[in-house]
Scaffold this motif. Sequence first.
Motif, PDB file in Angstrom:
ATOM      1  N   GLY A  10       4.363   5.665  -5.266  1.00 30.90           N
ATOM      2  CA  GLY A  10       4.680   5.617  -6.690  1.00 30.90           C
ATOM      3  C   GLY A  10       3.531   6.034  -7.589  1.00 30.90           C
ATOM      4  N   LEU A  11       2.339   5.509  -7.310  1.00 28.22           N
ATOM      5  CA  LEU A  11       1.191   5.772  -8.179  1.00 28.22           C
ATOM      6  C   LEU A  11       0.293   6.887  -7.662  1.00 28.22           C
ATOM      7  N   GLY A  12       0.502   7.328  -6.438  1.00 27.19           N
ATOM      8  CA  GLY A  12      -0.281   8.437  -5.901  1.00 27.19           C
ATOM      9  C   GLY A  12       0.523   9.716  -5.962  1.00 27.19           C
ATOM     10  N   VAL A  13       1.367   9.908  -4.972  1.00 28.60           N
ATOM     11  CA  VAL A  13       2.177  11.121  -4.877  1.00 28.60           C
ATOM     12  C   VAL A  13       3.083  11.270  -6.096  1.00 28.60           C
ATOM     13  N   GLY A  14       3.759  10.200  -6.457  1.00 24.01           N
ATOM     14  CA  GLY A  14       4.673  10.259  -7.603  1.00 24.01           C
ATOM     15  C   GLY A  14       3.971  10.596  -8.905  1.00 24.01           C
ATOM     16  N   MET A  15       2.794  10.007  -9.126  1.00 19.35           N
ATOM     17  CA  MET A  15       2.043  10.268 -10.359  1.00 19.35           C
ATOM     18  C   MET A  15       1.585  11.723 -10.427  1.00 19.35           C
ATOM     19  N   VAL A  16       1.123  12.272  -9.320  1.00 21.47           N
ATOM     20  CA  VAL A  16       0.676  13.666  -9.294  1.00 21.47           C
ATOM     21  C   VAL A  16       1.840  14.605  -9.602  1.00 21.47           C
ATOM     22  N   LEU A  17       2.967  14.407  -8.917  1.00 23.68           N
ATOM     23  CA  LEU A  17       4.133  15.265  -9.159  1.00 23.68           C
ATOM     24  C   LEU A  17       4.668  15.103 -10.580  1.00 23.68           C
ATOM     25  N   ALA A  18       4.709  13.870 -11.066  1.00 22.88           N
ATOM     26  CA  ALA A  18       5.192  13.615 -12.423  1.00 22.88           C
ATOM     27  C   ALA A  18       4.259  14.238 -13.462  1.00 22.88           C
ATOM     28  N   THR A  19       2.953  14.196 -13.222  1.00 20.74           N
ATOM     29  CA  THR A  19       2.000  14.796 -14.149  1.00 20.74           C
ATOM     30  C   THR A  19       2.182  16.308 -14.200  1.00 20.74           C
ATOM     31  N   CYS A  20       2.404  16.932 -13.056  1.00 18.89           N
ATOM     32  CA  CYS A  20       2.670  18.378 -13.042  1.00 18.89           C
ATOM     33  C   CYS A  20       3.936  18.708 -13.833  1.00 18.89           C
ATOM     34  N   LEU A  21       4.986  17.929 -13.625  1.00 16.45           N
ATOM     35  CA  LEU A  21       6.229  18.139 -14.379  1.00 16.45           C
ATOM     36  C   LEU A  21       5.995  17.934 -15.878  1.00 16.45           C
ATOM     37  N   ARG A  22       5.275  16.882 -16.242  1.00 12.54           N
ATOM     38  CA  ARG A  22       5.008  16.610 -17.656  1.00 12.54           C
ATOM     39  C   ARG A  22       4.180  17.716 -18.291  1.00 12.54           C
ATOM     40  N   PHE A  23       3.184  18.217 -17.578  1.00 10.33           N
ATOM     41  CA  PHE A  23       2.358  19.304 -18.111  1.00 10.33           C
ATOM     42  C   PHE A  23       3.211  20.541 -18.360  1.00 10.33           C
ATOM     43  N   TRP A  24       3.999  20.923 -17.376  1.00  6.55           N
ATOM     44  CA  TRP A  24       4.875  22.081 -17.533  1.00  6.55           C
ATOM     45  C   TRP A  24       5.848  21.874 -18.690  1.00  6.55           C
TER      46      TRP A  24
ATOM     47  N   ARG B 157       0.838  -1.211   0.000  1.00  7.67           N
ATOM     48  CA  ARG B 157       0.000   0.000   0.000  1.00  7.67           C
ATOM     49  C   ARG B 157       0.868   1.255   0.000  1.00  7.67           C
ATOM     50  N   ALA B 158       1.905   1.280   0.815  1.00  8.94           N
ATOM     51  CA  ALA B 158       2.794   2.445   0.874  1.00  8.94           C
ATOM     52  C   ALA B 158       3.505   2.653  -0.460  1.00  8.94           C
ATOM     53  N   ASP B 159       3.941   1.562  -1.080  1.00 12.89           N
ATOM     54  CA  ASP B 159       4.588   1.660  -2.400  1.00 12.89           C
ATOM     55  C   ASP B 159       3.612   2.201  -3.438  1.00 12.89           C
ATOM     56  N   THR B 160       2.368   1.744  -3.377  1.00 17.52           N
ATOM     57  CA  THR B 160       1.357   2.201  -4.325  1.00 17.52           C
ATOM     58  C   THR B 160       1.063   3.677  -4.133  1.00 17.52           C
ATOM     59  N   VAL B 161       0.900   4.107  -2.900  1.00 23.38           N
ATOM     60  CA  VAL B 161       0.618   5.522  -2.617  1.00 23.38           C
ATOM     61  C   VAL B 161       1.798   6.389  -3.053  1.00 23.38           C
TER      62      VAL B 161
END
Length: 186
Positions: A154-168, A148-152
Amino acid sequence: MNGTTRDVPGATGTATVTTAAPAAPADARRRTRAVPEGTGTARAPAPVPVRAEVLGFLTAGAAAYVTDLVLFLWLRGPLGQGPLTAKALAFLAACTVAYLGNALGTYRRGGVGVREYGVFFLVNVAGAAVQMACLGISHYGLGLTSTRADTVAGLGVGMVLATCLRFWGTRTLVFAGRGRGTAWTG
């Protein structure tokens, strides 16, 4: 005036008739801004509203995510590829889907370019690195080792931050000057 004016003879005299110019298609009116007549300046594309840009970006990203997931599972399962080979091929296919979605949809560019695709790919690699860093910090740095911690992380916090970086990165490095510009993107 965009229409034509002409005198029409009639039974009671001459009347002046003005015909309006045909209206531009709705799509053309939305993407261009008026230029004062006689200036000789071509119409420039109007900025894409930020909301439409974000929704288009997220739609292209969702299509890429589905491509990545389905292709990875297919390569790992029925085709028996190794995990790294399957992920690399799925990532490459997902990047291509996301690039085409953004180039032909979100930023309405008529074609695709090798340079733009290369920069887009590098922006996506940077996004993947952000996701991996979030997972690594959580798992190894903070000692949160449950699934669960790995999922949150990598796929939670990491995905949100990565999406912001990708959008920019997509709007400033890949499709810079494609009819939009705001104070925070240059």
